[in-house]
Design a protein around this motif. Structure first.
Motif, short mmCIF file in Angstrom:
data_model
loop_
_atom_site.label_atom_id
_atom_site.label_comp_id
_atom_site.label_asym_id
_atom_site.label_seq_id
_atom_site.Cartn_x
_atom_site.Cartn_y
_atom_site.Cartn_z
N LEU A 34 0.86 -1.18 0.00
CA LEU A 34 0.00 0.00 0.00
C LEU A 34 0.89 1.23 0.00
CD1 LEU A 34 -2.78 1.48 0.52
CD2 LEU A 34 -2.15 1.36 2.93
N ASP A 35 0.70 2.11 -0.98
CA ASP A 35 1.42 3.37 -1.01
C ASP A 35 0.64 4.35 -0.15
OD1 ASP A 35 2.67 5.77 -1.54
OD2 ASP A 35 2.80 5.43 -3.70
N GLY A 36 1.19 4.69 1.01
CA GLY A 36 0.52 5.57 1.94
C GLY A 36 0.19 6.94 1.35
N ASP A 37 0.97 7.41 0.38
CA ASP A 37 0.68 8.70 -0.23
C ASP A 37 -0.69 8.72 -0.89
OD1 ASP A 37 3.00 9.93 0.60
OD2 ASP A 37 4.05 9.67 -1.30
N ALA A 38 -1.18 7.57 -1.32
CA ALA A 38 -2.50 7.49 -1.96
C ALA A 38 -3.63 7.70 -0.96
CB ALA A 38 -2.65 6.14 -2.65
N MET A 39 -3.30 7.76 0.33
CA MET A 39 -4.33 7.88 1.37
C MET A 39 -4.41 9.29 1.97
SD MET A 39 -4.16 4.17 3.10
CE MET A 39 -5.92 4.14 3.33
N HIS A 40 -3.64 10.22 1.43
CA HIS A 40 -3.72 11.60 1.92
C HIS A 40 -5.11 12.17 1.67
CE1 HIS A 40 0.17 12.86 3.42
NE2 HIS A 40 0.76 12.23 2.42
N GLY A 42 -7.86 15.15 0.65
CA GLY A 42 -7.89 16.13 -0.43
C GLY A 42 -7.23 17.44 -0.02
N ARG A 43 -7.45 17.85 1.23
CA ARG A 43 -6.84 19.09 1.73
C ARG A 43 -5.31 18.98 1.72
NH1 ARG A 43 -4.91 21.25 6.73
NH2 ARG A 43 -5.31 23.48 6.88
N ALA A 44 -4.80 17.86 2.17
CA ALA A 44 -3.35 17.68 2.21
C ALA A 44 -2.77 17.66 0.80
CB ALA A 44 -2.99 16.39 2.96
N LEU A 45 -3.44 16.98 -0.12
CA LEU A 45 -2.96 16.94 -1.50
C LEU A 45 -2.94 18.34 -2.11
CD1 LEU A 45 -4.76 13.73 -2.78
CD2 LEU A 45 -2.31 14.01 -2.32
N GLN A 46 -3.97 19.13 -1.80
CA GLN A 46 -4.03 20.50 -2.31
C GLN A 46 -2.87 21.33 -1.75
OE1 GLN A 46 -6.01 21.84 -4.64
NE2 GLN A 46 -4.89 23.76 -4.45
N GLY A 51 2.72 23.64 -2.69
CA GLY A 51 4.05 23.77 -2.11
C GLY A 51 4.04 24.14 -0.64
N VAL A 52 2.90 23.95 0.03
CA VAL A 52 2.77 24.27 1.45
C VAL A 52 3.14 23.03 2.26
CG1 VAL A 52 1.19 24.98 3.28
CG2 VAL A 52 0.94 25.94 0.98
N PRO A 53 4.12 23.14 3.15
CA PRO A 53 4.49 21.98 3.97
C PRO A 53 3.32 21.52 4.84
CG PRO A 53 6.12 23.73 4.18
CD PRO A 53 4.95 24.30 3.44
N LEU A 54 3.18 20.23 4.99
CA LEU A 54 2.12 19.68 5.83
C LEU A 54 2.53 19.76 7.29
CD1 LEU A 54 1.06 16.47 3.87
CD2 LEU A 54 0.16 18.80 3.69
N GLY A 55 1.59 20.17 8.10
CA GLY A 55 1.79 20.17 9.55
C GLY A 55 1.14 18.94 10.16
N ASP A 56 1.29 18.79 11.45
CA ASP A 56 0.70 17.64 12.14
C ASP A 56 -0.81 17.55 11.90
OD1 ASP A 56 3.16 16.91 13.13
OD2 ASP A 56 2.79 17.69 15.15
N GLU A 57 -1.49 18.71 11.88
CA GLU A 57 -2.94 18.71 11.69
C GLU A 57 -3.33 18.12 10.34
OE1 GLU A 57 -1.32 22.47 10.02
OE2 GLU A 57 -1.02 21.46 11.93
N ASP A 58 -2.43 18.20 9.35
CA ASP A 58 -2.67 17.59 8.04
C ASP A 58 -2.35 16.09 8.05
OD1 ASP A 58 -3.22 20.08 6.56
OD2 ASP A 58 -1.10 20.52 6.94
N CYS A 59 -1.42 15.71 8.91
CA CYS A 59 -0.95 14.32 8.91
C CYS A 59 -1.83 13.38 9.73
CB CYS A 59 0.49 14.27 9.42
SG CYS A 59 1.65 15.03 8.26
N SER A 120 3.42 15.20 -4.06
CA SER A 120 3.76 14.73 -2.72
C SER A 120 5.25 14.91 -2.41
CB SER A 120 3.37 13.26 -2.54
OG SER A 120 4.12 12.45 -3.41
N MET A 121 6.00 15.45 -3.36
CA MET A 121 7.43 15.64 -3.16
C MET A 121 7.68 17.06 -2.67
SD MET A 121 8.99 12.87 -3.78
CE MET A 121 7.59 11.93 -3.25
N PRO A 122 8.00 17.22 -1.39
CA PRO A 122 8.22 18.57 -0.87
C PRO A 122 9.48 19.20 -1.45
CG PRO A 122 8.78 16.92 0.76
CD PRO A 122 8.19 16.19 -0.41
N ALA A 123 9.37 20.50 -1.65
CA ALA A 123 10.51 21.24 -2.20
C ALA A 123 11.62 21.36 -1.18
CB ALA A 123 10.05 22.61 -2.68
N ASP A 124 11.30 21.31 0.09
CA ASP A 124 12.26 21.55 1.15
C ASP A 124 12.68 20.25 1.82
OD1 ASP A 124 13.86 22.53 3.12
OD2 ASP A 124 12.32 23.75 4.07
N LEU A 125 13.63 19.57 1.21
CA LEU A 125 14.10 18.30 1.76
C LEU A 125 14.77 18.51 3.12
CD1 LEU A 125 14.31 15.28 1.23
CD2 LEU A 125 16.44 15.70 0.01
N ALA A 126 15.41 19.66 3.31
CA ALA A 126 16.06 19.95 4.59
C ALA A 126 15.05 19.91 5.73
CB ALA A 126 16.77 21.28 4.55
#
Length: 168
Positions: A34-40, A42-46, A51-59, A120-126
């Motif tokens: 199961l690819d967990g990214d497929a379970m995000h 709609g808000r998180a995908l948007q 390019g907005v980093p996800l916070g705990d409330e999104d996760c 799903s690939m964040p721009a900020d790897l750091a």
């Protein structure tokens, strides 16, 4: 199952190969992937698309979905689970989970991510590395260096977890 691992989560920052390794491990073991990214949500995908980093409330809602899926083993899931609290939530929903921490040098991971067209690939790897809390000694886990051939990674996971080698 003889090996005792019916719930496996491949974890790590984006670019560590969770999906590629998960699919290969699934073929080698016969466990569903199961690819967990497929379970995000709609808000998180948007947010990711913007390019907005996800916070705990999104996760949290995403992790609940993944945890519910893990409640139906046997299953291998790819899910970053960068924080201990995320892994704790998955365990509280699904029960015992073996985490495979896929790790590598930031330069190797950045090279893998270069040009990957995915929201799903964040721009900020750091930031991802800063958020990463590797598994602690009391967590059932295995750490695998991704800077080696896929076949070697899969064989090392199988050996460490007691899966029989794939028949040829």
């Amino acid at each position: 199952m003889e090996h005792g691992y019916s719930r496996i989560v491949l974890m790590g920052v984006p670019g560590t190969g969770k999906t590629t390794i998960g699919r290969a491990l699934s073929r080698a073991t016969g466990l569903r992937y199961l690819d967990g990214d497929a379970m995000h949500t709609g808000r998180a995908l948007q947010r990711m698309a913007e390019g907005v980093p996800l916070g705990d409330e999104d996760c949290w809602p995403w992790l609940v979905r993944v945890g519910n899926a893990l409640s139906n083993p046997p299953l291998i899931a790819g899910c970053s689970t960068l924080k201990r609290s995320y892994r704790d939530l998955l365990r509280s929903i699904a029960g015992p989970i073996a985490f495979v921490h896929l790790t590598g040098a930031p330069a190797v991971i950045a090279r893998r991510m270069h040009g990957r067209p995915s929201p799903s690939m964040p721009a900020d790897l750091a930031r991802q590395f800063a958020d990463l809390q590797p598994p602690e000694p009391d967590e059932q886990s295995l750490t695998i260096d991704i800077d080696q051939p896929l076949e070697v990674i899969v064989a090392n996971i199988q050996a460490a977890m007691g899966f029989a080698p794939a028949s040829r």
